[in-house]
Design a protein around this motif. Structure first.
Motif, PDB file in Angstrom:
ATOM      1  N   MET A   1       0.965  -1.260   0.019  1.00  0.00           N
ATOM      2  CA  MET A   1       0.027  -0.173   0.008  1.00  0.00           C
ATOM      3  C   MET A   1       0.778   1.101  -0.023  1.00  0.00           C
ATOM      4  SD  MET A   1      -3.623   0.434   1.937  1.00  0.00           S
ATOM      5  CE  MET A   1      -3.016   0.911   3.620  1.00  0.00           C
ATOM      6  N   PRO A   2       0.597   2.156  -0.921  1.00  0.00           N
ATOM      7  CA  PRO A   2       1.399   3.471  -0.970  1.00  0.00           C
ATOM      8  C   PRO A   2       1.356   4.211   0.536  1.00  0.00           C
ATOM      9  CG  PRO A   2      -0.423   3.780  -2.212  1.00  0.00           C
ATOM     10  CD  PRO A   2      -0.659   2.398  -1.888  1.00  0.00           C
ATOM     11  N   PRO A   3       2.267   5.048   0.847  1.00  0.00           N
ATOM     12  CA  PRO A   3       2.377   5.804   1.944  1.00  0.00           C
ATOM     13  C   PRO A   3       0.950   6.688   2.038  1.00  0.00           C
ATOM     14  CG  PRO A   3       4.050   6.510   0.833  1.00  0.00           C
ATOM     15  CD  PRO A   3       3.626   5.420   0.059  1.00  0.00           C
ATOM     16  N   SER A   4       0.556   6.851   3.201  1.00  0.00           N
ATOM     17  CA  SER A   4      -0.605   7.739   3.443  1.00  0.00           C
ATOM     18  C   SER A   4      -0.556   9.421   3.151  1.00  0.00           C
ATOM     19  CB  SER A   4      -1.217   7.458   4.898  1.00  0.00           C
ATOM     20  OG  SER A   4      -2.208   8.517   5.425  1.00  0.00           O
ATOM     21  N   LYS A   5      -1.180   9.939   2.556  1.00  0.00           N
ATOM     22  CA  LYS A   5      -0.872  11.373   2.418  1.00  0.00           C
ATOM     23  C   LYS A   5      -1.882  12.125   3.238  1.00  0.00           C
ATOM     24  CE  LYS A   5      -1.596  11.611  -2.652  1.00  0.00           C
ATOM     25  NZ  LYS A   5      -1.683  12.663  -3.580  1.00  0.00           N
ATOM     26  N   ASP A   6      -1.490  13.314   3.615  1.00  0.00           N
ATOM     27  CA  ASP A   6      -2.090  14.318   4.621  1.00  0.00           C
ATOM     28  C   ASP A   6      -3.638  14.477   4.020  1.00  0.00           C
ATOM     29  OD1 ASP A   6      -0.380  14.288   6.562  1.00  0.00           O
ATOM     30  OD2 ASP A   6       0.619  16.337   5.906  1.00  0.00           O
ATOM     31  N   SER A   7      -3.644  14.774   2.564  1.00  0.00           N
ATOM     32  CA  SER A   7      -4.727  15.179   1.943  1.00  0.00           C
ATOM     33  C   SER A   7      -4.758  14.665   0.724  1.00  0.00           C
ATOM     34  CB  SER A   7      -4.820  16.894   1.828  1.00  0.00           C
ATOM     35  OG  SER A   7      -6.107  17.155   1.165  1.00  0.00           O
ATOM     36  N   TYR A   8      -5.860  14.118   0.139  1.00  0.00           N
ATOM     37  CA  TYR A   8      -6.124  13.686  -1.104  1.00  0.00           C
ATOM     38  C   TYR A   8      -6.772  14.349  -1.987  1.00  0.00           C
ATOM     39  CZ  TYR A   8      -4.155   9.254   0.608  1.00  0.00           C
ATOM     40  OH  TYR A   8      -3.487   8.343   1.238  1.00  0.00           O
ATOM     41  N   SER A   9      -6.588  14.744  -3.207  1.00  0.00           N
ATOM     42  CA  SER A   9      -7.400  15.504  -4.064  1.00  0.00           C
ATOM     43  C   SER A   9      -8.432  14.768  -4.763  1.00  0.00           C
ATOM     44  CB  SER A   9      -6.348  16.080  -5.369  1.00  0.00           C
ATOM     45  OG  SER A   9      -5.900  14.938  -6.125  1.00  0.00           O
ATOM     46  N   VAL A  10      -9.638  15.366  -4.939  1.00  0.00           N
ATOM     47  CA  VAL A  10     -10.869  14.554  -5.475  1.00  0.00           C
ATOM     48  C   VAL A  10     -11.351  15.739  -6.415  1.00  0.00           C
ATOM     49  CG1 VAL A  10     -13.126  14.014  -5.007  1.00  0.00           C
ATOM     50  CG2 VAL A  10     -11.148  13.524  -3.143  1.00  0.00           C
ATOM     51  N   ALA A  11     -11.616  14.995  -7.808  1.00  0.00           N
ATOM     52  CA  ALA A  11     -12.382  15.857  -8.674  1.00  0.00           C
ATOM     53  C   ALA A  11     -13.867  15.516  -8.530  1.00  0.00           C
ATOM     54  CB  ALA A  11     -11.880  15.303 -10.059  1.00  0.00           C
ATOM     55  N   VAL A  12     -14.439  16.747  -8.637  1.00  0.00           N
ATOM     56  CA  VAL A  12     -16.037  16.875  -8.386  1.00  0.00           C
ATOM     57  C   VAL A  12     -16.853  16.970  -9.553  1.00  0.00           C
ATOM     58  CG1 VAL A  12     -17.859  17.769  -6.915  1.00  0.00           C
ATOM     59  CG2 VAL A  12     -15.794  17.472  -5.952  1.00  0.00           C
ATOM     60  N   ILE A  13     -17.682  16.269 -10.012  1.00  0.00           N
ATOM     61  CA  ILE A  13     -18.508  16.492 -10.986  1.00  0.00           C
ATOM     62  C   ILE A  13     -19.767  16.376 -10.543  1.00  0.00           C
ATOM     63  CG2 ILE A  13     -19.795  15.351 -13.279  1.00  0.00           C
ATOM     64  CD1 ILE A  13     -16.941  14.053 -13.695  1.00  0.00           C
ATOM     65  N   VAL A  14     -20.515  17.522 -10.738  1.00  0.00           N
ATOM     66  CA  VAL A  14     -21.888  17.889 -10.396  1.00  0.00           C
ATOM     67  C   VAL A  14     -22.811  17.669 -11.895  1.00  0.00           C
ATOM     68  CG1 VAL A  14     -23.526  19.363  -9.507  1.00  0.00           C
ATOM     69  CG2 VAL A  14     -21.454  19.460  -8.611  1.00  0.00           C
TER      70      VAL A  14
END
Ligand code: FNR
Length: 189
Positions: A1-14
């Motif tokens: 498993m890759p190391p955990s990040k503080d924050s992950y980016s999420v693309a949002v489609i409405v």
């Protein structure tokens, strides 16, 4: 498993081009809650995508508007789709965006992509049927779709204020939990 990040980016489609849009309001509320779950939400507009046709799908010459849309989805760690329900399914504008992201053949943006689905309506069963259809589409494309919790938001006036704050505590807690589960899914994949 890759190391955990503080924050992950999420693309949002409405999946709505309405102004105002209940689901854009919900997306706004999720963006406010997201940092606490270790997520950063970025809107990916779908309004400027023309109707997709098979004649557009040349690998060498895929239209720039489609390339830019796919890049925004591909560059993020996860994809969140906030969908209305239209006539017991997803709106055509959302299906059109999914078709753009799924091509050109062999370069789909979906395989292995951690994806969560949520939606709001004033109806008694909210967006349950639309989400069921959407999850089937995404699964067929190889996306890794968040199963639990299911998030059918029954939205009444005032539930989300103009600053994106959720005024009902139990709904706020539920949405925070939904985002935390999505973060776990992203982390695992
Ligand atoms: C709707 N609406 C709706 N609501 C629902 O719960 N189930 C449905 O099947 C439908 N069908 C439907 C069809 C069409 C053509 C429209 C315009 C509307 C109502 C819908 O939930 C409401 O308009 C929401 O506000 C749509 O979301 P946005 O666009 O405001 O985000």
């Amino acid at each position: 498993m890759p190391p955990s990040k503080d924050s992950y980016s999420v693309a949002v489609i409405v999946g709505s081009v309405s102004q105002p849009s209940l689901n854009r309001r919900l997306a706004g509320a999720l963006a406010v809650l997201a940092p606490e779950a270790g997520l950063e939400l970025t809107d990916v507009p779908i309004d400027d995508l023309p109707f997709f046709g098979a004649h557009m799908e040349s690998k060498e010459d895929y239209p720039q508007v489609g390339r830019a849309f796919k890049r925004a989805v591909d560059d993020a760690d996860g994809l969140l789709i906030v969908t209305p329900e239209y006539n017991r399914s997803i709106p055509g504008v959302l299906k059109n965006a999914i078709d753009w992201a799924s091509r050109p053949d062999g370069e789909s943006s979906f395989p292995g992509r951690p994806t969560a689905v949520i939606g709001a309506s004033g109806g008694e069963i909210s967006t349950a049927v639309a989400q069921n259809h959407l999850k089937a589409i995404l699964t067929s494309q190889g996306a890794v779709v968040l199963g639990e919790p299911e998030a059918y938001i029954h939205c009444e006036d005032g539930l989300i204020d103009d600053q994106g704050r959720v005024t009902d505590a139990s709904t706020r807690t539920f949405l925070a939990g939904f985002l935390a589960s999505f973060r776990d899914l992203i982390e695992r994949f």
